[in-house]
Design a protein around this motif. Structure first.
Motif, PDB file in Angstrom:
ATOM      1  N   SER A  20     -51.825  22.716 -23.702  1.00 55.40           N
ATOM      2  CA  SER A  20     -52.949  21.767 -23.714  1.00 55.40           C
ATOM      3  C   SER A  20     -52.534  20.439 -23.076  1.00 55.40           C
ATOM      4  CB  SER A  20     -53.502  21.551 -25.125  1.00 55.40           C
ATOM      5  OG  SER A  20     -52.506  21.562 -26.094  1.00 55.40           O
ATOM      6  N   MET A  21     -51.232  20.121 -23.161  1.00 56.63           N
ATOM      7  CA  MET A  21     -50.734  18.920 -22.476  1.00 56.63           C
ATOM      8  C   MET A  21     -50.914  19.077 -20.971  1.00 56.63           C
ATOM      9  SD  MET A  21     -49.176  16.064 -23.365  1.00 56.63           S
ATOM     10  CE  MET A  21     -49.557  14.826 -22.149  1.00 56.63           C
ATOM     11  N   SER A  22     -50.603  20.264 -20.477  1.00 55.25           N
ATOM     12  CA  SER A  22     -50.735  20.533 -19.051  1.00 55.25           C
ATOM     13  C   SER A  22     -52.199  20.400 -18.630  1.00 55.25           C
ATOM     14  CB  SER A  22     -50.179  21.929 -18.769  1.00 55.25           C
ATOM     15  OG  SER A  22     -50.791  22.506 -17.661  1.00 55.25           O
ATOM     16  N   GLN A  23     -53.095  20.860 -19.486  1.00 61.60           N
ATOM     17  CA  GLN A  23     -54.526  20.728 -19.210  1.00 61.60           C
ATOM     18  C   GLN A  23     -54.935  19.251 -19.183  1.00 61.60           C
ATOM     19  OE1 GLN A  23     -56.820  22.910 -18.348  1.00 61.60           O
ATOM     20  NE2 GLN A  23     -58.356  21.286 -18.283  1.00 61.60           N
ATOM     21  N   GLN A  24     -54.403  18.491 -20.162  1.00 65.16           N
ATOM     22  CA  GLN A  24     -54.727  17.067 -20.198  1.00 65.16           C
ATOM     23  C   GLN A  24     -54.134  16.343 -18.980  1.00 65.16           C
ATOM     24  OE1 GLN A  24     -53.236  14.270 -23.029  1.00 65.16           O
ATOM     25  NE2 GLN A  24     -55.279  13.760 -23.780  1.00 65.16           N
ATOM     26  N   ASN A  25     -52.922  16.724 -18.614  1.00 66.58           N
ATOM     27  CA  ASN A  25     -52.316  16.117 -17.424  1.00 66.58           C
ATOM     28  C   ASN A  25     -53.113  16.438 -16.162  1.00 66.58           C
ATOM     29  OD1 ASN A  25     -50.223  14.669 -18.539  1.00 66.58           O
ATOM     30  ND2 ASN A  25     -48.747  16.344 -18.413  1.00 66.58           N
ATOM     31  N   GLU A 333     -56.047  27.449 -14.418  1.00 64.43           N
ATOM     32  CA  GLU A 333     -55.136  28.240 -15.249  1.00 64.43           C
ATOM     33  C   GLU A 333     -53.886  27.436 -15.573  1.00 64.43           C
ATOM     34  OE1 GLU A 333     -53.859  32.237 -14.305  1.00 64.43           O
ATOM     35  OE2 GLU A 333     -55.868  32.617 -13.507  1.00 64.43           O
ATOM     36  N   TYR A 334     -53.246  27.777 -16.684  1.00 69.43           N
ATOM     37  CA  TYR A 334     -52.019  27.077 -17.068  1.00 69.43           C
ATOM     38  C   TYR A 334     -50.907  27.332 -16.057  1.00 69.43           C
ATOM     39  CZ  TYR A 334     -47.761  25.932 -19.618  1.00 69.43           C
ATOM     40  OH  TYR A 334     -46.556  25.412 -19.992  1.00 69.43           O
ATOM     41  N   ALA A 335     -50.262  26.277 -15.635  1.00 66.72           N
ATOM     42  CA  ALA A 335     -49.096  26.411 -14.760  1.00 66.72           C
ATOM     43  C   ALA A 335     -48.033  25.449 -15.258  1.00 66.72           C
ATOM     44  CB  ALA A 335     -49.478  26.076 -13.330  1.00 66.72           C
ATOM     45  N   THR A 336     -46.790  25.906 -15.313  1.00 66.84           N
ATOM     46  CA  THR A 336     -45.695  25.030 -15.719  1.00 66.84           C
ATOM     47  C   THR A 336     -45.000  24.499 -14.467  1.00 66.84           C
ATOM     48  OG1 THR A 336     -43.555  24.954 -16.827  1.00 66.84           O
ATOM     49  CG2 THR A 336     -44.221  27.081 -15.941  1.00 66.84           C
ATOM     50  N   ALA A 383     -39.822  34.363 -20.460  1.00 62.31           N
ATOM     51  CA  ALA A 383     -40.171  33.633 -19.224  1.00 62.31           C
ATOM     52  C   ALA A 383     -41.673  33.756 -18.961  1.00 62.31           C
ATOM     53  CB  ALA A 383     -39.381  34.168 -18.043  1.00 62.31           C
ATOM     54  N   GLU A 384     -42.201  34.947 -19.160  1.00 62.92           N
ATOM     55  CA  GLU A 384     -43.631  35.155 -18.926  1.00 62.92           C
ATOM     56  C   GLU A 384     -44.468  34.334 -19.905  1.00 62.92           C
ATOM     57  OE1 GLU A 384     -43.641  39.594 -16.866  1.00 62.92           O
ATOM     58  OE2 GLU A 384     -43.688  39.427 -19.058  1.00 62.92           O
ATOM     59  N   ALA A 387     -44.810  31.064 -18.673  1.00 61.34           N
ATOM     60  CA  ALA A 387     -45.430  31.034 -17.333  1.00 61.34           C
ATOM     61  C   ALA A 387     -44.453  30.658 -16.221  1.00 61.34           C
ATOM     62  CB  ALA A 387     -46.663  30.120 -17.325  1.00 61.34           C
ATOM     63  N   ILE A 388     -43.164  30.959 -16.430  1.00 62.25           N
ATOM     64  CA  ILE A 388     -42.165  30.691 -15.381  1.00 62.25           C
ATOM     65  C   ILE A 388     -42.234  31.848 -14.368  1.00 62.25           C
ATOM     66  CG2 ILE A 388     -39.703  30.357 -14.892  1.00 62.25           C
ATOM     67  CD1 ILE A 388     -39.412  29.412 -17.845  1.00 62.25           C
ATOM     68  N   PRO A 389     -42.448  31.537 -13.074  1.00 62.16           N
ATOM     69  CA  PRO A 389     -42.721  32.626 -12.119  1.00 62.16           C
ATOM     70  C   PRO A 389     -41.506  33.464 -11.667  1.00 62.16           C
ATOM     71  CG  PRO A 389     -42.873  30.486 -11.031  1.00 62.16           C
ATOM     72  CD  PRO A 389     -42.669  30.207 -12.490  1.00 62.16           C
ATOM     73  N   PHE A 390     -40.288  32.902 -11.765  1.00 63.08           N
ATOM     74  CA  PHE A 390     -39.109  33.634 -11.270  1.00 63.08           C
ATOM     75  C   PHE A 390     -37.981  33.660 -12.290  1.00 63.08           C
ATOM     76  CE2 PHE A 390     -41.338  32.294  -7.493  1.00 63.08           C
ATOM     77  CZ  PHE A 390     -41.298  33.428  -6.692  1.00 63.08           C
ATOM     78  N   ILE A 391     -37.170  34.718 -12.228  1.00 57.19           N
ATOM     79  CA  ILE A 391     -36.012  34.806 -13.109  1.00 57.19           C
ATOM     80  C   ILE A 391     -34.828  35.359 -12.317  1.00 57.19           C
ATOM     81  CG2 ILE A 391     -36.465  37.148 -14.017  1.00 57.19           C
ATOM     82  CD1 ILE A 391     -35.800  35.967 -16.852  1.00 57.19           C
ATOM     83  N   LEU A 392     -33.644  34.851 -12.676  1.00 57.29           N
ATOM     84  CA  LEU A 392     -32.421  35.260 -11.977  1.00 57.29           C
ATOM     85  C   LEU A 392     -31.380  35.583 -13.041  1.00 57.29           C
ATOM     86  CD1 LEU A 392     -31.300  35.092  -8.918  1.00 57.29           C
ATOM     87  CD2 LEU A 392     -30.364  32.890  -9.590  1.00 57.29           C
ATOM     88  N   PHE A 393     -30.859  36.815 -13.027  1.00 59.47           N
ATOM     89  CA  PHE A 393     -29.800  37.182 -13.970  1.00 59.47           C
ATOM     90  C   PHE A 393     -28.456  37.082 -13.272  1.00 59.47           C
ATOM     91  CE2 PHE A 393     -33.516  39.403 -15.686  1.00 59.47           C
ATOM     92  CZ  PHE A 393     -33.442  39.007 -17.010  1.00 59.47           C
ATOM     93  N   ILE A 394     -27.522  36.455 -13.933  1.00 53.73           N
ATOM     94  CA  ILE A 394     -26.190  36.329 -13.327  1.00 53.73           C
ATOM     95  C   ILE A 394     -25.146  36.958 -14.246  1.00 53.73           C
ATOM     96  CG2 ILE A 394     -24.435  34.741 -12.440  1.00 53.73           C
ATOM     97  CD1 ILE A 394     -26.637  32.809 -11.683  1.00 53.73           C
ATOM     98  N   GLY A 395     -24.390  37.929 -13.679  1.00 51.53           N
ATOM     99  CA  GLY A 395     -23.298  38.578 -14.409  1.00 51.53           C
ATOM    100  C   GLY A 395     -22.060  38.614 -13.534  1.00 51.53           C
TER     101      GLY A 395
END
Lengths: 430, 430
Positions: A20-25, A333-336, A383-384, A387-395
């Motif tokens: 809702s903060m994102s909506q207000q912003n 729509e909500y976006a981070t 992550a979903e 609403a984070i669009p990308f993920i990277l796994f590091i091993g």
């Protein structure tokens, strides 16, 4: 703990979780974008003011019943601001001689009023305040209404979605005091009543009205019910203050604002106004109400004992605008702001992965670096949810090979990239 | 008007005229830029909370003496928030089961405390609050301190300009309760006293301290005066909680933060903290004071009767940071978002000039359109006072020829451009 602590916000106020903060912003960013395009500068002040400030012009009624007023520990009477206009008038008056007029100012303060929370009205709301000081001509009203209109358009509204009703103080005064012959006190009471015309049942309205004006009820109703200047009684159509409104509506049309109409019943709540007043109404049948408004208030700065400054402005509240966007399905729509989540598959690669996260941040990517160990599927789910669009796994494999699998969570794709190409790949896809 | 209305803000609060607002926005924009780069999401809440929220953990002292607390018209005890942490803990507790942890949240609320205004402390200030919830490992502290450090660096500070002092709750508890053998109440009082160690004269401090601990004064002072772990009494150097601090400082060094030191006298004001605490100090001789701080507070969310969530965070206030920037000469020059002022030389070209102003706005230029008639020199003076970099005068000649003289007020140049080229010329020069 003797009693269970409540987790709820104070009555009539809202918690703004990130969504809702994102909506207000989004609301505020849109407003800012427009007012700054018109050269308006931001100001602000404390949420606390000495109570005297509101006694001066708002009338005791508001100070007594609708404000959060109290005495501080040093004996000062203070009030949490219920509106911004007295504050900005105070600030202008304090530097009346040094400020370079005309001034174009805006602010997005939170305001508090003690009242029963209901649709479109909460105890706390935020309100864009836009004011121009030092312009005597109607160019000020044209600019202020153009800004209000531009904001509505930038929200995605069309001219059919809202209507701008206008009136002016001079014609109201003429109709009440000369046409009906009411004295100042009675014309004030009648104006307050007309202001509530569309909020109370018609029968009650007419009954209350006739208590003040008796036999003149029909005479006044024929004015109030006019939907245009042409529908006014003949002798009022030629009135200077009425023809001025007509000319004003035409000037607005010439700058591309074609949804402006005359409303002889438009009063506005406060007693500030000295000239044109306007109010924007939602035309949607499910939200047929006033959204916001404003007008000219040339006398307010002068009450501080300085030379008066002409002023025109409006206030646009977040709650009513949000209702408007919802009913017209205009909310985005909500976006981070976060673009990527980096997770580690093994504690041994933590430093290496943190280095990469920092490298990406320096490359202007917003990165959550997650060291909490979870299954990849859980990391993806989380992550979903954010609403984070990308993920990277590091091993260890990624550390050794220098090749990384970037997961695009929106398109369910996996892209193999080298360390140097991560930013490029991300920016291309965002 | 019986009495002259004051134009001054309420005691201990500030008016933000556009110039100081721009400065404050610079602070907030810089903070936002960093926290969002680390994937933190913004939240907010009302400035009013029920007073019970502060009674729970802050201790009655704060509720009674330092807050703006009053009873609302419906009989509820309410308080204007003096800090944000109780609010964010309440919000987390309210959605304990639905939120996807870890959470990275930030907010920039205004806070009010009733106290005597002094340097670095006003009754109202704004404070960046940055918190991470749901990370039990020290990676949370590393991230939080990295963010604080990155903000300082983005403000232009070097590692020499500030020092990060760290301590932890475990070593404090051990030293007071085991090493000195104080009971809980006395150790609490001594901790509060140590917290004020650098704010009161040394003699007074030692005198007050000895009232609590008598002959152990020297024993405690030899701890408090240690400037590093190596200066601690031998038997404390090997303590687990102390060696943990050492390892923590080394880990911060490995991520490039080399201005972190151990301070056994660092207590922090509140009783929230359960682990690492840190505080950032200005090293400038003219502003040798604490700037901000934070730490781990794993128990706070649990007081609402939900499953606890580990938490680490800090709060960075605008007043102290502004003092820091001023003393280190790091404040940027005032700049307005407005790029151009369009003035008319004749009323007959008003519509034409307004059209051009709107055209430029659509081309993403921030334009003040001035219809007030003044001499060109006065318009230029006013534009300079508002820090607007360009001015364009439009008269009949310009309308006829289609050629405009764009004045660059910073470089005192005049450029002749066609209507289509105004935007290009402006954007090239901005």
């Amino acid at each position: 703990m003797t009693k269970k602590l409540s987790t709820q916000p104070y009555k009539g106020t809202r918690d703004f979780y990130p969504q809702s903060m994102s909506q207000q912003n989004y609301l505020f960013d849109t407003m800012r974008m427009v007012v700054e395009k018109y050269g308006y500068e931001e100001y602000n002040a404390s949420i606390l003011e000495e109570t005297d400030l509101y006694r001066a012009k708002s009338g005791e009624e508001i100070v007594n019943e609708q404000t959060y007023s109290f005495t501080d520990r040093g004996g000062r009477d203070v009030t949490i601001r219920p509106e911004m206009t007295p504050t900005v008038a105070r600030m202008i008056a304090a530097k009346r001689k040094e400020l370079a007029f005309p001034l174009r100012w805006y602010s997005i303060p939170n305001l508090l009023r003690y009242e029963r929370p209901q649709r479109g009205r909460l105890r706390e709301h935020w309100q864009l305040n836009v004011d121009i000081f030092g312009v005597e001509s109607q160019d000020a009203e044209i600019e202020i209404i153009s800004i209000a209109n531009s904001i509505m358009k930038l929200f995605g509204a069309t001219s059919d979605d809202f209507v701008i009703k206008v009136n002016n103080r001079q014609s109201v005064d003429y109709i009440l005091q000369t046409y009906l012959g009411l004295d100042t006190d009675r014309s004030h009471s009648v104006a307050k009543l007309i202001d509530r015309m569309h909020k109370i049942p018609r029968d009650d309205f007419e009954k209350s009205l006739s208590e003040f004006i008796g036999d003149d009820l029909d005479k006044l109703l024929s004015v109030l019910d006019a939907k245009s200047i042409a529908e006014l009684p003949d002798d009022l159509q030629k009135l200077d203050s009425v023809t001025m409104i007509n000319a004003f509506i035409q000037e607005l049309e010439s700058v591309g604002i074609d949804n402006c109409i005359y409303d002889p019943a438009l009063m506005r709540g406060f007693d500030y106004y000295t000239g044109i007043v306007f109010e924007v109404f939602d035309t949607h049948p499910d939200n047929n109400r006033s959204l916001f408004g404003g007008g000219r208030y040339d006398d307010l700065v002068g009450i501080f004992g300085v030379e008066p400054v002409s002023a025109v402005g409006f206030g646009m509240g977040d709650v009513t605008i949000q209702d408007f966007l919802d009913v017209h399905e205009l909310s985005p729509e909500y976006a981070t702001a976060t673009e990527l989540k980096v997770c580690i598959l093994d504690n041994s690669v933590k430093s290496f992965a943190r280095e990469i996260a920092n490298e990406l941040r320096e490359g202007d990517v917003s990165v959550v670096f997650e060291t909490v160990q979870k299954k990849p599927a859980q990391h993806i789910k989380s992550a979903e949810k954010h609403a984070i669009p990308f993920i990277l796994f590091i091993g260890e494999d990624e550390k050794q090979s220098g090749l990384f699998k970037l997961k695009d969570l929106e398109n369910h794709e996996e892209i193999e990239v080298s360390r140097e190409k991560i930013i490029l790949e991300l920016k291309n896809r965002l």
